[in-house]
Design a protein around this motif. Structure first.
Motif, mmCIF file in Angstrom:
data_model
loop_
_atom_site.group_PDB
_atom_site.id
_atom_site.type_symbol
_atom_site.label_atom_id
_atom_site.label_comp_id
_atom_site.label_asym_id
_atom_site.label_seq_id
_atom_site.Cartn_x
_atom_site.Cartn_y
_atom_site.Cartn_z
ATOM 1 N N SER A 1 0.931 5.282 0.082
ATOM 2 C CA SER A 1 0.098 6.427 0.478
ATOM 3 C C SER A 1 0.838 7.721 0.193
ATOM 4 N N GLN B 1 -3.960 6.560 -2.647
ATOM 5 C CA GLN B 1 -3.518 5.265 -2.130
ATOM 6 C C GLN B 1 -3.563 4.250 -3.269
ATOM 7 N N TYR C 1 -2.894 0.219 -4.306
ATOM 8 C CA TYR C 1 -2.815 -1.142 -3.774
ATOM 9 C C TYR C 1 -2.155 -2.023 -4.837
ATOM 10 N N ILE D 1 0.851 -1.195 0.000
ATOM 11 C CA ILE D 1 0.000 0.000 0.000
ATOM 12 C C ILE D 1 0.887 1.245 0.000
#
Length: 234
Positions: A57, A105, A107, A55
């Motif tokens: 950010s 964000q 993934y 992840i």
């Protein structure tokens, strides 16, 4: 090259959260989801469990508090970004306690399942570099300050109006360029906030029609990737 326009059906509102979700698709295999989020002041994402997610950010306006299960806190802003390698499992909460915040964000599906969880942040005092690409995250063998458990490289730039830049590229990698704010042109295409430009190879140079903040993902097309991630496997 394709232009992925920001569509209304990508947009979801959950109380104080607004999320624009894009799924890059099979050509960008390991890059599962790219979310652009707005968090109103006071918004809180409670303690949540992740496994087998990478992840990334990135805050481009405002600030986010990242709080780990053990109580450790990291404040994210335009000068500090974060990678969570969930591995066997990690729990954390996030909130925007101070000011309305704009957050990307991403993934990413890791190459292998499991492994010890890891949380890495990187601070750069100067913030986003104007008209110069900065490598933010990449695989362990790369020179990136943040490490991903996948053959993915992430860059950013603040492209000023009237400037033109070549776009980084690596042989065998597909390209996904997200426009967080501003307006850019690439070839015959015009992209604005919420849009993305993608190609299975290199992207043409980009020019700033208005000052723009851009995040670029280069994704190894033949990289193995697991589908067991809490979010990236969905």
């Amino acid at each position: 090259m394709n232009l992925i326009k920001a569509q209304r059906d990508q947009l979801f509102e959950y109380g104080p959260f607004t999320v624009r979700r894009q799924r890059p698709g099979e050509a960008l295999g390991p890059l599962a989801i790219v979310d652009q989020m707005t968090l109103k002041t006071g918004a809180t994402i409670p303690l949540q469990q992740h496994q087998d997610d990478e992840i990334f950010s990135y805050v481009w306006r405002g600030s986010v508090r990242h709080e780990q299960e053990n109580g450790a806190e990291i404040m994210l802003n335009s000068k500090r970004m974060l990678v969570v390698s969930a591995g066997d499992g990690v729990r954390y909460a996030e909130s925007a306690p101070l000011i309305e915040t704009a957050l990307l964000q991403a993934y990413i599906r890791p190459q292998h399942s499991g492994g010890a969880a890891a949380v890495h942040s990187w601070h750069r005092a100067e913030g986003v570099a104007p008209d110069h690409w900065t490598l933010l995250a990449g695989p362990q063998a790369s020179a990136a300050p943040l490490t991903l458990r996948q053959q993915v490289c992430i860059y950013d730039v603040k492209l000023t109006r009237g400037a033109q830049l070549s776009v980084p590229h690596l042989p065998g990698y597909a390209s996904w360029l997200t426009v967080l704010e501003g307006v850019v042109r690439s070839g015959e295409l015009r992209a604005q906030a919420g849009d993305a430009l993608c190609d299975s190879a290199a992207l043409p140079p980009v020019s700033g029609e208005r000052d723009a903040t851009l995040v670029l993902f280069l994704v190894r097309q033949d990289a193995p990737a697991v589908m067991s991630g809490t979010v990236s496997g969905s």
